[in-house]
Enzyme design. Structure first.
Site, PDB file in Angstrom:
ATOM      1  N   PHE A 106       7.076  -2.299   2.549  1.00 44.87           N
ATOM      2  CA  PHE A 106       7.995  -1.938   1.610  1.00 44.87           C
ATOM      3  C   PHE A 106       7.477  -0.879   0.810  1.00 44.87           C
ATOM      4  CE2 PHE A 106       9.861  -6.049   2.517  1.00 44.87           C
ATOM      5  CZ  PHE A 106      11.139  -5.851   2.187  1.00 44.87           C
ATOM      6  N   LYS A 156      -0.401   4.478   6.464  1.00 39.42           N
ATOM      7  CA  LYS A 156      -0.732   2.945   6.697  1.00 39.42           C
ATOM      8  C   LYS A 156      -0.993   2.634   7.998  1.00 39.42           C
ATOM      9  CE  LYS A 156       0.372   1.619   2.169  1.00 39.42           C
ATOM     10  NZ  LYS A 156      -0.181   0.782   1.251  1.00 39.42           N
ATOM     11  N   LYS A 181       4.112   7.325   3.991  1.00 35.87           N
ATOM     12  CA  LYS A 181       3.473   6.211   4.038  1.00 35.87           C
ATOM     13  C   LYS A 181       3.385   5.208   5.133  1.00 35.87           C
ATOM     14  CE  LYS A 181       3.836   4.283  -0.020  1.00 35.87           C
ATOM     15  NZ  LYS A 181       4.134   3.599  -1.311  1.00 35.87           N
ATOM     16  N   ASN A 234       0.732  -7.770 -12.443  1.00 31.75           N
ATOM     17  CA  ASN A 234       1.946  -6.953 -12.268  1.00 31.75           C
ATOM     18  C   ASN A 234       3.170  -7.959 -12.488  1.00 31.75           C
ATOM     19  OD1 ASN A 234       2.997  -7.176  -9.301  1.00 31.75           O
ATOM     20  ND2 ASN A 234       1.076  -6.316  -9.189  1.00 31.75           N
ATOM     21  N   ASP A 238      -3.858  -2.334  -6.844  1.00 33.03           N
ATOM     22  CA  ASP A 238      -4.370  -1.368  -5.978  1.00 33.03           C
ATOM     23  C   ASP A 238      -6.026  -1.307  -6.599  1.00 33.03           C
ATOM     24  OD1 ASP A 238      -2.490  -0.064  -4.961  1.00 33.03           O
ATOM     25  OD2 ASP A 238      -1.784   0.730  -6.446  1.00 33.03           O
ATOM     26  N   LYS A 270     -16.109 -16.293 -20.531  1.00 32.94           N
ATOM     27  CA  LYS A 270     -15.104 -15.612 -21.176  1.00 32.94           C
ATOM     28  C   LYS A 270     -15.798 -14.627 -21.966  1.00 32.94           C
ATOM     29  CE  LYS A 270     -11.361 -15.862 -24.613  1.00 32.94           C
ATOM     30  NZ  LYS A 270     -10.964 -16.780 -25.842  1.00 32.94           N
ATOM     31  N   ASP A 291      -6.362  -2.659   1.221  1.00 33.56           N
ATOM     32  CA  ASP A 291      -5.035  -2.358   1.557  1.00 33.56           C
ATOM     33  C   ASP A 291      -4.788  -3.339   2.615  1.00 33.56           C
ATOM     34  OD1 ASP A 291      -2.368  -1.435   2.562  1.00 33.56           O
ATOM     35  OD2 ASP A 291      -2.617   0.388   1.228  1.00 33.56           O
ATOM     36  N   ILE A 292      -3.717  -4.378   2.388  1.00 30.12           N
ATOM     37  CA  ILE A 292      -3.528  -5.271   3.235  1.00 30.12           C
ATOM     38  C   ILE A 292      -2.570  -4.983   4.688  1.00 30.12           C
ATOM     39  CG2 ILE A 292      -2.743  -7.857   3.529  1.00 30.12           C
ATOM     40  CD1 ILE A 292      -3.560  -8.306   0.767  1.00 30.12           C
TER      41      ILE A 292
HETATM   42  O1  C5P Z   1       0.910   2.016  -1.309  1.00 23.17           O
HETATM   43  P1  C5P Z   1       1.843   1.114  -1.756  1.00 23.17           P
HETATM   44  O2  C5P Z   1       1.462   0.135  -2.809  1.00 23.17           O
HETATM   45  O3  C5P Z   1       2.841   1.974  -2.425  1.00 23.17           O
HETATM   46  O4  C5P Z   1       2.502   0.481  -0.502  1.00 23.17           O
HETATM   47  C1  C5P Z   1       3.501  -0.451  -0.581  1.00 23.17           C
HETATM   48  C2  C5P Z   1       3.313  -1.590   0.556  1.00 23.17           C
HETATM   49  O5  C5P Z   1       2.174  -1.765   1.050  1.00 23.17           O
HETATM   50  C3  C5P Z   1       3.872  -2.877   0.411  1.00 23.17           C
HETATM   51  O6  C5P Z   1       4.392  -3.249   1.963  1.00 23.17           O
HETATM   52  C4  C5P Z   1       2.681  -3.741   0.032  1.00 23.17           C
HETATM   53  O7  C5P Z   1       2.887  -4.971   0.257  1.00 23.17           O
HETATM   54  C5  C5P Z   1       1.482  -2.905   0.706  1.00 23.17           C
HETATM   55  N1  C5P Z   1       0.301  -3.045   0.120  1.00 23.17           N
HETATM   56  C6  C5P Z   1      -0.635  -4.191   0.414  1.00 23.17           C
HETATM   57  N2  C5P Z   1      -2.040  -3.914   0.211  1.00 23.17           N
HETATM   58  C7  C5P Z   1      -2.180  -3.200  -0.998  1.00 23.17           C
HETATM   59  C8  C5P Z   1      -1.399  -2.208  -1.511  1.00 23.17           C
HETATM   60  C9  C5P Z   1       0.045  -2.194  -1.059  1.00 23.17           C
HETATM   61  O8  C5P Z   1      -0.568  -4.732   1.664  1.00 23.17           O
HETATM   62  N3  C5P Z   1      -3.508  -3.076  -1.190  1.00 23.17           N
END
Ligand code: C5P
Length: 413
Positions: A325, A343, A339, A209, A277, A287, A306-307
């Site tokens: 964020f 989270k 969120k 991205n 995601d 390749k 999801d970190i």
């Molecule tokens: O779920 P979304 O992507 O909208 O959430 C955004 C927040 O979650 C940001 O702080 C982003 O760094 C974190 N994030 C993450 N790992 C992911 C997806 C989002 O740490 N796989």
């Protein structure tokens, strides 16, 4: 805030130098001591006598003034201060510091100092906009020189634009912010994620991205400037590693999570990375070939970890403050609140990225800090200012261990 602080003030040559006299007066009123270095060009705009009268100290002018060297060498001069302020900062003095030239007392003191430097640039708008000055500005910012202004407006030379020195009140506010921020997070460990992730399809292709990493890198730099021992885990970006930060480079979300786990335990975690995601279910070892039947391969994706959520649910290793964020185009606060809950983090910094906001691709953003207690809306700020405000907000919530006893009751510890 300023009482007892020692400021070394470098006055370079510019018509704005007259405003510096007012700055000196205000600093002294607030209990700061000011020692001035006046460049040769600076002395064309303000007299040593007016500076000496206002600082109540002798004015330092020449590198090879033997009396000065005997009383106080330029090294000591630059280190005896808590903060070095350059006002006005000319294109010349910025260029000198950016390239490491030291051919007079002012530039030598700037090169020799181990203290933070705050510059208030003032110059003709074309000089300010010149790529050479802008490149020096970037170099200096990278090395953690702070800037206040310049402002936009009419210039003494008759032109209009950016180049007017910030007003004394603004410089004063920047000086106070600097003192407030410095050391506030010393003794704390912080982790920041930044940039995009690249999810490999094969050795040459990836899903990615457009995240620039500017916000996350600025947060890491601001936390480090506030004294936190900071680790930045970043995906591929075109930015230099911030000064004073341990930077780990990764590509994929899984690598990012592994690097974050390695950095634990920390007390503060800020997730600013735009983590993909999904990732391809399989990464081809070679390749992928186009083949002869011109059929496109079907991509099968699996979810990435999801970190932010993982760090929020680390049990005993959970950072005390986990911050994420959220970029939203509508119902900003409501979505951010959801969120926060899903989270399990402590704060969400929600920013409006609707097309009308101009946030995407721009350097300014409007943040709403959402936590369990409610919403705090910030004014429109540059990403660096968002980072500084965040660091300062974290410092209020989680003061440095040695500062807790000096802060009032009721602060979350
Ligand atoms: O779920 P979304 O992507 O909208 O959430 C955004 C927040 O979650 C940001 O702080 C982003 O760094 C974190 N994030 C993450 N790992 C992911 C997806 C989002 O740490 N796989």
């Amino acid at each position: 805030m300023l009482s007892g602080r020692r400021i070394l003030l470098v006055v370079a040559g510019g018509i704005a130098a007259y405003k510096t006299l007012e700055l000196v007066r205000r600093l002294r009123e607030r209990g700061a001591s000011v020692r001035a270095v006046l460049t040769r060009a600076g002395a064309e705009f303000v007299t040593p006598l007016s500076l000496a009268s206002l600082t109540g100290d002798k004015v330092y002018r020449e590198l090879f003034d033997l009396t000065d060297e005997a009383e106080m060498g330029h090294i000591q001069l630059s280190r005896d201060a808590d903060l070095v302020v350059v006002a006005p900062a000319t294109a010349d003095i910025m260029a000198k510091l950016a390239t490491g030239r030291a051919d007079d007392l002012a530039s030598t003191a700037l090169l020799a100092t181990d203290k933070p430097v705050l510059m208030a640039p003032a110059m003709n708008v074309r000089m300010w906009e010149h790529p050479a000055t802008q490149s020096n500005l970037e170099t200096l910012k990278r090395r953690a020189t702070r800037f206040v202004g310049p402002n936009q407006g009419d210039m003494a030379c008759g032109e209009y634009g950016y180049g007017r020195m910030a007003e004394p009140a603004e410089i004063l506010a920047a000086i106070e912010t600097q003192f407030r921020a410095a050391g506030r997070l010393s003794g704390r460990r912080a982790l920041v994620t930044s940039g995009p992730t690249f999810e490999a399809l094969d050795p040459v292709r990836f899903l990615g991205n457009r995240s620039s990493g500017r916000q996350g890198h600025a947060v890491a730099a601001a936390l480090a400037a506030a004294g936190a021992e900071t680790t930045l885990v970043t995906g591929p970006v075109a930015l230099p590693d911030p000064a004073g930060v341990t930077t780990l480079h990764v590509e994929s979300a899984e690598e990012m999570l592994a690097a974050c786990r390695e950095a634990l335990p920390v007390e503060i975690a800020v997730c600013a990375a735009a983590v993909a995601d999904w990732r391809p279910a399989q990464t081809a070892e070679q390749k992928m070939k186009k083949g002869t039947d011109s059929r496109a391969p079907e991509l099968s994706l699996v979810p990435n970890p999801d970190i932010l959520a993982t760090l929020s649910q680390q049990g005993p290793q959970r950072p005390r403050l986990v911050i994420g964020f959220a970029a939203e185009t509508e119902n900003l606060v409501e979505h951010a609140g959801r969120k926060l809950a899903s989270k399990g983090c402590d704060w969400i910094l929600a920013n409006d990225v609707s097309p009308a906001s101009g946030t995407f691709g721009g350097d300014e953003t409007t943040i709403h800090l959402v936590d369990a207690a409610g919403v705090e809306s910030w004014p429109r700020l540059r990403k660096q200012a968002v980072a500084e405000r965040l660091a300062s907000r974290i410092g209020e919530t989680l003061p440095a261990p040695h500062m807790t006893e000096t802060l009032s009751e009721g602060v979350a510890e």
